[in-house]
Design a protein around this motif. Structure first.
Motif, short mmCIF file in Angstrom:
data_model
loop_
_atom_site.label_atom_id
_atom_site.label_comp_id
_atom_site.label_asym_id
_atom_site.label_seq_id
_atom_site.Cartn_x
_atom_site.Cartn_y
_atom_site.Cartn_z
N VAL A 91 -4.20 6.95 63.01
CA VAL A 91 -4.10 8.06 61.83
C VAL A 91 -3.00 8.86 62.15
O VAL A 91 -2.98 9.51 62.98
CB VAL A 91 -5.40 8.69 61.48
N PHE A 92 -2.12 8.83 61.14
CA PHE A 92 -0.77 9.78 61.33
C PHE A 92 -0.98 10.94 60.41
O PHE A 92 -1.14 11.04 59.46
CB PHE A 92 0.44 9.11 60.80
N TRP A 93 -1.68 12.02 61.11
CA TRP A 93 -2.29 13.23 60.67
C TRP A 93 -1.23 14.35 60.37
O TRP A 93 -0.48 14.80 61.49
CB TRP A 93 -3.36 13.71 61.54
N ARG A 94 -1.30 15.10 59.27
CA ARG A 94 -0.71 16.04 59.00
C ARG A 94 -1.40 17.39 58.40
O ARG A 94 -2.14 17.03 57.63
CB ARG A 94 0.41 15.73 57.99
N LYS A 95 -1.28 18.32 58.87
CA LYS A 95 -1.89 19.56 58.38
C LYS A 95 -2.05 19.79 56.90
O LYS A 95 -2.79 20.25 56.16
CB LYS A 95 -1.47 20.76 59.26
N ASP A 96 -0.65 19.69 56.58
CA ASP A 96 -0.21 20.00 55.26
C ASP A 96 -0.68 18.77 54.23
O ASP A 96 -0.39 18.98 52.88
CB ASP A 96 1.33 20.16 55.17
N LYS A 97 -1.32 17.78 54.53
CA LYS A 97 -1.60 16.71 53.86
C LYS A 97 -3.13 16.46 54.00
O LYS A 97 -3.38 15.67 54.75
CB LYS A 97 -0.77 15.58 53.95
N PRO A 98 -3.76 16.95 53.13
CA PRO A 98 -5.25 16.87 53.19
C PRO A 98 -5.74 15.25 53.15
O PRO A 98 -6.71 15.04 53.54
CB PRO A 98 -5.80 17.55 52.11
N GLU A 99 -4.99 14.54 52.34
CA GLU A 99 -5.42 13.11 52.16
C GLU A 99 -5.31 12.37 53.80
O GLU A 99 -6.14 11.44 53.71
CB GLU A 99 -4.35 12.29 51.28
N THR A 100 -4.77 13.09 54.50
CA THR A 100 -4.59 12.46 55.93
C THR A 100 -5.99 12.65 56.72
O THR A 100 -6.65 11.96 57.33
CB THR A 100 -3.65 12.76 56.82
N THR A 101 -6.49 14.02 56.38
CA THR A 101 -7.71 14.40 56.72
C THR A 101 -8.99 13.52 56.38
O THR A 101 -9.91 12.98 57.07
CB THR A 101 -8.03 15.85 56.87
N ARG A 102 -8.92 13.30 54.97
CA ARG A 102 -9.81 12.61 54.53
C ARG A 102 -9.76 11.09 55.02
O ARG A 102 -10.82 10.48 54.88
CB ARG A 102 -9.63 12.41 52.85
N ALA A 103 -8.54 10.62 55.01
CA ALA A 103 -8.51 9.17 55.53
C ALA A 103 -9.27 9.08 57.20
O ALA A 103 -9.92 8.06 57.13
CB ALA A 103 -7.12 8.78 55.71
N LEU A 104 -9.01 10.04 57.74
CA LEU A 104 -9.67 9.93 59.05
C LEU A 104 -11.12 10.20 59.02
O LEU A 104 -12.03 9.48 59.75
CB LEU A 104 -9.20 11.24 59.99
N LEU A 105 -11.71 11.00 58.11
CA LEU A 105 -13.11 11.25 57.81
C LEU A 105 -13.75 9.79 57.35
O LEU A 105 -14.65 9.63 57.86
CB LEU A 105 -13.42 12.21 56.79
N SER A 106 -12.82 9.07 56.64
CA SER A 106 -13.49 7.95 56.09
C SER A 106 -13.44 6.82 57.12
O SER A 106 -14.63 6.25 57.15
CB SER A 106 -12.40 7.18 54.79
N GLU A 107 -12.75 6.79 58.08
CA GLU A 107 -12.68 5.98 59.22
C GLU A 107 -14.04 6.43 59.91
O GLU A 107 -14.68 5.71 60.45
CB GLU A 107 -11.38 5.98 59.90
N ILE A 108 -14.06 7.67 60.19
CA ILE A 108 -15.09 8.04 60.93
C ILE A 108 -16.55 7.78 60.41
O ILE A 108 -17.50 7.37 61.08
CB ILE A 108 -15.06 9.42 61.48
N ARG A 109 -16.59 8.05 59.23
CA ARG A 109 -17.83 7.63 58.38
C ARG A 109 -18.25 6.13 58.43
O ARG A 109 -19.40 5.68 58.57
CB ARG A 109 -17.53 8.07 57.05
N SER A 110 -17.08 5.31 58.53
CA SER A 110 -17.14 3.70 58.77
C SER A 110 -17.88 3.45 60.09
O SER A 110 -18.81 2.63 59.97
CB SER A 110 -15.92 3.19 58.43
N VAL A 111 -17.37 4.05 61.03
CA VAL A 111 -17.87 3.93 62.36
C VAL A 111 -19.40 4.18 62.29
O VAL A 111 -20.30 3.79 63.08
CB VAL A 111 -17.21 4.69 63.50
#
Length: 388
Positions: free
Chosen positions: A117-137
């Motif tokens: 995941v290429f995470w950016r503090k200024d882009k909430p969608e990258t946080t949501r993408a990471l949460l989605s992957e964690i939820r999948s695990v």
């Protein structure tokens, strides 16, 4: 400098470094933190490994890599907002992580070894993408007690900031807006494992129905009801961990890179060297990045003089305070105000070199690192004696 003169400027293509550059920053709390991480792994279903996007290969800690081998892992590139001036490096890194250029619907790159995941503090969608992957695990784990995860990585790579954002986005009640992990500009803020922090809710208390709710009598009288996910058991809990440095860094330039991005305390390597290396890198990207201070130059004294005059970093009598000017320049780059670029040369070849280094090992303990440092000091002393 005129346009014609600027056109004849040739930047340095190499940056020679003294053998006296320290090659280790493996402190006692790093060793203790790694030992504690290893002890906790038996109860952990996921490791979120943070690497600094500005040094994506250099911040790949093979010492830590071996400790967490075999665990389900997500690689998170932090500070991705600070590397936007080098799109070629971005494409290369994404290609190296991708499998047949495939990305999951959540925006997570899947493929090489681990999802990224290429995470950016200024882009909430990258946080949501990471949460989605964690939820999948967590759903795959299908545990009644939920999922336990660790956030690991090099010092000051952004682990605590990431954890705070995950909780803020994953838990939508008012209390979750408060930071749960301490953050700071220098490494070493987190010295021990934190208590588990819930970032995704699972089963909650029985939901009461609200007969007077405008959306109908069956609407739950619970503002958090919609955020719970029964498939997550008790939820997802994450532990923040101390940054773990490598016992020994083979390349002196890698040590300078890690110091420049803040993984090493500033006093460990002279700031003048960091500023000079920054100038070298800015010239390779675009000398215009520092045009407001001086003309294109390979001489750090020119840049520091321009910075001092522009920012008032002067001593009595108008003498340039080079230390203050160098510190200012380094801090400005860390904030993205002197270019946003990747320091590593990312390519298939350099990626393979790092993989080979990971597989071959190197100094894997504190005692080995100290022995290597002692050998280097002896070699340097012998060279001085011969030269004298």
């Amino acid at each position: 400098m005129t346009g014609a003169a600027a056109a004849h400027f040739f930047p340095r293509l190499t940056f020679p470094l003294s053998e006296s550059i320290p090659r280790s920053y493996y402190l006692g709390h790093h060793h203790a933190g790694l030992r504690e991480i290893s002890k906790r792994l038996s109860n952990v279903g996921l490791v979120v490994e943070c690497r600094d996007y500005r040094v994506p290969l250099t911040s790949w800690n093979h010492h830590l890599d071996r400790a967490i081998a075999g665990r389900h892992r997500i690689v998170v590139y932090t500070h991705s907002d600070l590397g936007t001036d080098t799109p070629a490096a971005d494409r290369a890194l994404r290609r190296l992580h991708a499998s047949n250029d495939f990305s999951s619907p959540s925006g997570v790159i899947t493929g090489h070894r681990h999802p990224a995941v290429f995470w950016r503090k200024d882009k909430p969608e990258t946080t949501r993408a990471l949460l989605s992957e964690i939820r999948s695990v967590a759903r795959t784990a299908d545990s009644l007690t939920g999922l336990r995860a660790l956030v690991v990585g090099m010092p000051n790579v952004g682990k605590s900031t990431l954890l705070n954002r995950l909780r803020s986005h994953g838990m939508h009640n008012a209390r979750s807006k408060t930071s749960v992990a301490r953050v700071g500009a220098q490494p070493g803020i987190t010295r021990k494992l934190s208590t588990p922090v819930r970032i995704l809710d699972g089963r909650g208390p029985r939901r009461r129905r609200d007969p007077n709710h405008p959306n109908g009598p069956n609407h739950p009288n619970d503002p958090e009801a919609g955020n719970r996910d029964d498939s997550l058991g008790e939820g997802v809990f994450v532990l923040d961990t101390p940054g773990v440095f490598m016992p020994y860094v083979e390349r002196a330039e890698d040590m300078v890179k890690l110091a420049l991005v803040g993984s090493v305390k500033d006093e460990h390597i002279p700031t003048h060297i960091l500023a000079d290396y920054l100038l070298y890198r800015m010239n390779l990207v675009d000398p215009a990045l520092y045009a407001r201070f001086c003309d294109p130059t390979n001489d750090i004294a020119d840049l520091l003089a321009g910075v001092a005059r522009r920012t008032g970093k002067l001593k009595a009598g108008g003498v340039v305070d080079e230390d203050a000017a160098a510190t200012w320049a380094v801090q400005q780059w860390r904030m993205g105000n002197l270019g946003k670029f990747v320091l590593d040369d990312v390519s298939d070849e350099t990626f393979r070199e790092r993989e080979q280094a990971r597989e071959s090992g190197g100094a894997v303990s504190l005692s080995q690192a100290r022995k290597r440092e002692k050998e280097l000091r002896k070699e340097r002393s012998q060279k001085k004696q011969k030269a004298g």
